[in-house]
Design an enzyme around this catalytic site. Structure first.
Site, PDB file in Angstrom:
ATOM      1  N   LYS A 175      45.424  53.842  31.786  1.00 20.47           N
ATOM      2  CA  LYS A 175      44.306  53.389  30.963  1.00 20.47           C
ATOM      3  C   LYS A 175      43.059  53.325  31.858  1.00 20.47           C
ATOM      4  O   LYS A 175      42.891  52.417  32.670  1.00 20.47           O
ATOM      5  CB  LYS A 175      44.586  52.004  30.353  1.00 20.47           C
ATOM      6  CG  LYS A 175      43.530  51.596  29.345  1.00 20.47           C
ATOM      7  CD  LYS A 175      42.990  50.248  29.721  1.00 20.47           C
ATOM      8  CE  LYS A 175      41.633  49.858  29.359  1.00 20.47           C
ATOM      9  NZ  LYS A 175      40.490  50.657  29.583  1.00 20.47           N
ATOM     10  N   GLY A 233      42.100  40.871  37.284  1.00 17.25           N
ATOM     11  CA  GLY A 233      43.338  41.054  38.052  1.00 17.25           C
ATOM     12  C   GLY A 233      44.219  39.822  37.988  1.00 17.25           C
ATOM     13  O   GLY A 233      45.450  39.928  37.887  1.00 17.25           O
ATOM     14  N   GLU A 250      44.386  45.851  43.369  1.00 12.88           N
ATOM     15  CA  GLU A 250      43.274  46.153  44.278  1.00 12.88           C
ATOM     16  C   GLU A 250      42.045  45.533  43.634  1.00 12.88           C
ATOM     17  O   GLU A 250      41.551  46.030  42.621  1.00 12.88           O
ATOM     18  CB  GLU A 250      43.085  47.666  44.416  1.00 12.88           C
ATOM     19  CG  GLU A 250      44.267  48.382  45.035  1.00 12.88           C
ATOM     20  CD  GLU A 250      44.411  48.150  46.532  1.00 12.88           C
ATOM     21  OE1 GLU A 250      43.578  47.435  47.122  1.00 12.88           O
ATOM     22  OE2 GLU A 250      45.378  48.670  47.098  1.00 12.88           O
ATOM     23  N   CYS A 284      34.133  48.542  45.735  1.00 13.92           N
ATOM     24  CA  CYS A 284      34.854  47.326  46.131  1.00 13.92           C
ATOM     25  C   CYS A 284      34.646  47.025  47.608  1.00 13.92           C
ATOM     26  O   CYS A 284      34.664  45.881  48.017  1.00 13.92           O
ATOM     27  CB  CYS A 284      36.326  47.483  45.827  1.00 13.92           C
ATOM     28  SG  CYS A 284      37.038  48.958  46.551  1.00 13.92           S
ATOM     29  N   GLU A 385      30.961  38.461  44.374  1.00 11.86           N
ATOM     30  CA  GLU A 385      30.767  39.909  44.353  1.00 11.86           C
ATOM     31  C   GLU A 385      29.702  40.277  43.321  1.00 11.86           C
ATOM     32  O   GLU A 385      29.822  39.935  42.143  1.00 11.86           O
ATOM     33  CB  GLU A 385      32.092  40.587  43.982  1.00 11.86           C
ATOM     34  CG  GLU A 385      32.003  42.093  44.054  1.00 11.86           C
ATOM     35  CD  GLU A 385      33.301  42.777  43.636  1.00 11.86           C
ATOM     36  OE1 GLU A 385      33.852  42.418  42.587  1.00 11.86           O
ATOM     37  OE2 GLU A 385      33.742  43.684  44.365  1.00 11.86           O
TER      38      GLU A 385
HETATM   39  P1  NDP Z   1      37.351  45.125  35.338  1.00  7.23           P
HETATM   40  O1  NDP Z   1      38.264  44.158  36.000  1.00  7.23           O
HETATM   41  O2  NDP Z   1      36.426  44.640  34.311  1.00  7.23           O
HETATM   42  O3  NDP Z   1      38.177  46.308  34.665  1.00  7.23           O
HETATM   43  C1  NDP Z   1      39.158  47.042  35.372  1.00  7.23           C
HETATM   44  C2  NDP Z   1      40.083  47.703  34.369  1.00  7.23           C
HETATM   45  O4  NDP Z   1      40.821  46.689  33.681  1.00  7.23           O
HETATM   46  C3  NDP Z   1      39.359  48.502  33.279  1.00  7.23           C
HETATM   47  O5  NDP Z   1      40.128  49.621  32.916  1.00  7.23           O
HETATM   48  C4  NDP Z   1      39.312  47.496  32.144  1.00  7.23           C
HETATM   49  O6  NDP Z   1      39.149  48.109  30.891  1.00  7.23           O
HETATM   50  C5  NDP Z   1      40.670  46.856  32.287  1.00  7.23           C
HETATM   51  N1  NDP Z   1      40.819  45.568  31.623  1.00  7.23           N
HETATM   52  C6  NDP Z   1      39.866  44.751  31.134  1.00  7.23           C
HETATM   53  N2  NDP Z   1      40.425  43.653  30.568  1.00  7.23           N
HETATM   54  C7  NDP Z   1      41.761  43.798  30.705  1.00  7.23           C
HETATM   55  C8  NDP Z   1      42.883  42.996  30.340  1.00  7.23           C
HETATM   56  N3  NDP Z   1      42.752  41.826  29.717  1.00  7.23           N
HETATM   57  N4  NDP Z   1      44.121  43.447  30.648  1.00  7.23           N
HETATM   58  C9  NDP Z   1      44.290  44.619  31.295  1.00  7.23           C
HETATM   59  N5  NDP Z   1      43.269  45.412  31.660  1.00  7.23           N
HETATM   60  C10 NDP Z   1      42.011  45.004  31.372  1.00  7.23           C
HETATM   61  O7  NDP Z   1      36.587  45.843  36.534  1.00  7.23           O
HETATM   62  P2  NDP Z   1      35.405  46.886  36.434  1.00  7.23           P
HETATM   63  O8  NDP Z   1      35.824  48.060  35.627  1.00  7.23           O
HETATM   64  O9  NDP Z   1      34.163  46.155  36.061  1.00  7.23           O
HETATM   65  O10 NDP Z   1      35.339  47.370  37.969  1.00  7.23           O
HETATM   66  C11 NDP Z   1      34.681  46.694  38.940  1.00  7.23           C
HETATM   67  C12 NDP Z   1      35.642  45.827  39.760  1.00  7.23           C
HETATM   68  O11 NDP Z   1      36.678  46.641  40.327  1.00  7.23           O
HETATM   69  C13 NDP Z   1      34.957  45.180  40.930  1.00  7.23           C
HETATM   70  O12 NDP Z   1      35.301  43.825  40.999  1.00  7.23           O
HETATM   71  C14 NDP Z   1      35.519  45.929  42.134  1.00  7.23           C
HETATM   72  O13 NDP Z   1      35.518  45.195  43.327  1.00  7.23           O
HETATM   73  C15 NDP Z   1      36.881  46.272  41.701  1.00  7.23           C
HETATM   74  N6  NDP Z   1      37.370  47.393  42.482  1.00  7.23           N
HETATM   75  C16 NDP Z   1      38.334  47.178  43.435  1.00  7.23           C
HETATM   76  C17 NDP Z   1      38.752  48.216  44.265  1.00  7.23           C
HETATM   77  C18 NDP Z   1      39.817  48.028  45.279  1.00  7.23           C
HETATM   78  O14 NDP Z   1      40.467  49.023  45.638  1.00  7.23           O
HETATM   79  N7  NDP Z   1      40.066  46.832  45.789  1.00  7.23           N
HETATM   80  C19 NDP Z   1      38.164  49.546  44.151  1.00  7.23           C
HETATM   81  C20 NDP Z   1      37.161  49.652  43.126  1.00  7.23           C
HETATM   82  C21 NDP Z   1      36.797  48.600  42.318  1.00  7.23           C
HETATM   83  P3  NDP Z   1      37.674  48.160  30.232  1.00  7.23           P
HETATM   84  O15 NDP Z   1      36.794  48.851  31.215  1.00  7.23           O
HETATM   85  O16 NDP Z   1      37.890  48.960  29.026  1.00  7.23           O
HETATM   86  O17 NDP Z   1      37.277  46.746  29.978  1.00  7.23           O
END
Ligand code: NDP
Length: 492
Positions: A175, A233, A250, A284, A385
């Site tokens: 997803k 997460g 992550e 990230c 962040e």
């Molecule tokens: P989000 O946590 O908002 O979303 C991540 C994913 O989770 C998306 O596909 C999102 O879908 C989905 N999601 C949202 N709500 C739920 C739920 N209740 N249950 C399961 N999945 C869900 O992050 P962002 O997309 O805003 O990305 C930015 C974040 O990602 C930053 O905090 C960044 O640090 C982190 N990140 C970490 C990395 C690492 O390797 N440590 C690398 C890159 C980013 P949808 O978009 O449709 O809401």
């Protein structure tokens, strides 16, 4: 407007409800494609397809070498299609074309590496201490893996999950973020072309808050591999715990780039700029805090501001653009809010500090590269962040203090150290609480090197040899070779 379909069980399908949503081009601020808006029933279909594929002889019966060959074939197709995918990603999420090209040129390596690893997954014969039995281990796939990815480096972060998961023999329901689904769906076509059996890779698109929970808690999902924000997460972790599912998480970071007075200052300036303004700070591993040694503080800040000022902001599809738009509307508001919070807390803004409205930014969602100085470690801008082009500079007096400030957040994803002293480099690499430490460089990653977070930045590792273990489970097999079953009432 292009209309996409999702990949389930080897077929390109609409959602059961027929609903779609519009995805926007952040540079133009306008919609350009319609993406399927999946519901719980679609998640169920995808998981059922992945489960059936996991059990089917066309996948389960494939030799590990043949599985590896499929991954390598996929790598070759990806290399051929790199430019097209880069263009789509840039249109859909505003990522710089220069960065996308570099990522996509490098991405096939993950499939080559893990494809090569597929037939090197071996069990062990245990020199067991009990007479009359033979004991060995098997390394087995887990089953259906749910891969959930964010929008900032969508194909790369999916690759970090898909390559080891498939090499280990699992099947996947992926997803992608609602903000970066188009490239994911185009990417999905390559699995078909490479010859993966139907249902081995499935892609469901839609809103995380509508389908994420169903996917994570689905009884037939064996593992969740998630990259995203730490709050999301945490929710994923809690939900997965209810059905005792293993997770790889992550999550976010607040990484410190630490500049000592013995550093080569011009290199350190480039490193700090690369840490926070490359990828528009939407990474990230963003080095969103610069910790600067007091004796060089003023000199470093003025060099940094002078260099950051030259960053070319604008159209992400131009080769020479260095800072692109913010990917999503909510993220734009969040970044601007943090800038106001920093100002209200007393941090001094010495560069940028507002929405960018230069002619070349058009109607796009841009924020000026922003630098705050005299930041205190307790300020929100130094703890939370932002995920945008906003740097907090904090002075320090001693190495001890630098370590304390660097480690003084809930995160532990990465850190940078700028020094010409090898003793200091080694000492700092040991004392910093971070999954990755870079010395005199920043933002280097490889398919060969483990990546992951300490503390609230995550659980588990992606890339490198250890990543394959995240997608395997170990079975211990005991065989009687004595031909004599002993007393059944006493444990053997
Ligand atoms: P989000 O946590 O908002 O979303 C991540 C994913 O989770 C998306 O596909 C999102 O879908 C989905 N999601 C949202 N709500 C739920 C739920 N209740 N249950 C399961 N999945 C869900 O992050 P962002 O997309 O805003 O990305 C930015 C974040 O990602 C930053 O905090 C960044 O640090 C982190 N990140 C970490 C990395 C690492 O390797 N440590 C690398 C890159 C980013 P949808 O978009 O449709 O809401």
């Amino acid at each position: 407007m292009k209309t996409y379909r999702m990949l389930i069980g080897g077929a390109w399908v609409e959602t059961e409800s027929g609903q779609t949503f519009e995805t926007e081009n952040p540079f133009l601020g306008k919609p350009w494609a319609a993406i399927p808006r999946a519901g719980a029933a679609d998640v169920d279909r995808a998981v059922a397809a992945a489960r059936a594929a996991f059990a089917a002889p066309s996948w389960r019966g494939l030799s590990a070498s043949a599985r590896g060959a499929l991954l390598r074939r996929f790598a070759d197709l990806l290399a051929e299609d790199a430019e097209r995918l880069a263009q789509i990603e840039t249109r859909d999420n505003g990522k710089l074309i220069a960065e996308m090209r570099a990522q996509l040129r490098y991405m096939p390596q993950w499939y080559h590496y893990f494809g090569g690893l597929a037939d090197k997954i071996e069990g062990r014969v245990i020199p067991i201490d009990k007479p009359g039995v033979f004991n060995f281990t098997r390394e087995e796939p887990l089953g259906v893996v749910a891969a959930i990815t964010p929008w900032n480096s969508p194909l790369m972060l999916a690759t970090w999950k898909l390559a080891p998961a498939l090499a280990a023999g699992n099947t996947v329901v992926w997803k992608p973020s609602e903000y970066s689904s188009a490239s994911a769906l185009e990417f999905g076509e390559l699995f078909e072309k490479a010859g993966f059996p139907p249902g081995v890779v499935n892609i469901v698109t839609g809103f995380g808050n509508e389908i994420g929970e169903r996917l994570v808690s689905h009884p037939h999902v064996a593992k969740v591999a998630f990259t995203g924000g730490d709050r999301t997460g945490q929710g994923v972790y809690e939900l997965a715990a209810r059905s005792i599912k293993p997770v790889t998480l992550e999550l976010g970071g607040k990484s410190a780039n630490i500049v000592f007075d013995d550093a080569k200052l011009d290199d350190a300036v480039k490193g700090v700029v690369s840490g926070i303004f490359a990828a528009t700070g939407q990474t990230c591993i963003a080095g969103s805090r610069a910790l600067v040694h007091r004796p060089i503080y003023d000199e470093f800040v003025s060099k940094l501001v002078a260099f950051a000022q030259t960053a070319r902001i604008g159209d992400p599809s131009m080769d020479d653009t260095q800072v692109g738009p913010i990917t999503t509307r909510p993220q734009l508001s969040k970044v601007l809010d943090y800038i106001e919070i920093a100002k209200s807390e007393g941090a001094r803004c010495v560069l940028g500090g507002q929405r960018a409205t230069a002619a070349q930014c058009g109607d796009g969602w841009f924020v000026e590269p922003t630098i705050f100085v005299d930041v205190k470690p307790s300020m929100r801008i130094a703890q939370e962040e932002v995920f945008g082009p906003v740097l907090a500079i904090i002075p320090f007096e001693t190495e001890e203090e630098a370590v304390e400030i660097a480690n003084g957040t809930v995160y532990g994803l990465a850190a940078g150290v700028w020094t010409t002293s090898i003793e200091r480099a080694l000492g700092m690499s040991q004392r910093l609480e971070a999954g990755t430490v870079w010395v005199n460089t920043y933002r280097a990653t490889s398919y060969m090197s483990p990546f992951g977070g300490y503390k609230r930045s995550g659980i588990g590792r992606e890339s490198g040899l250890s990543a394959i273990r995240e997608y395997l489970q170990e079975k211990s097999v005991w065989i009687d070779i004595s031909g004599n079953v002993p007393n059944p009432f006493v444990q053997r």
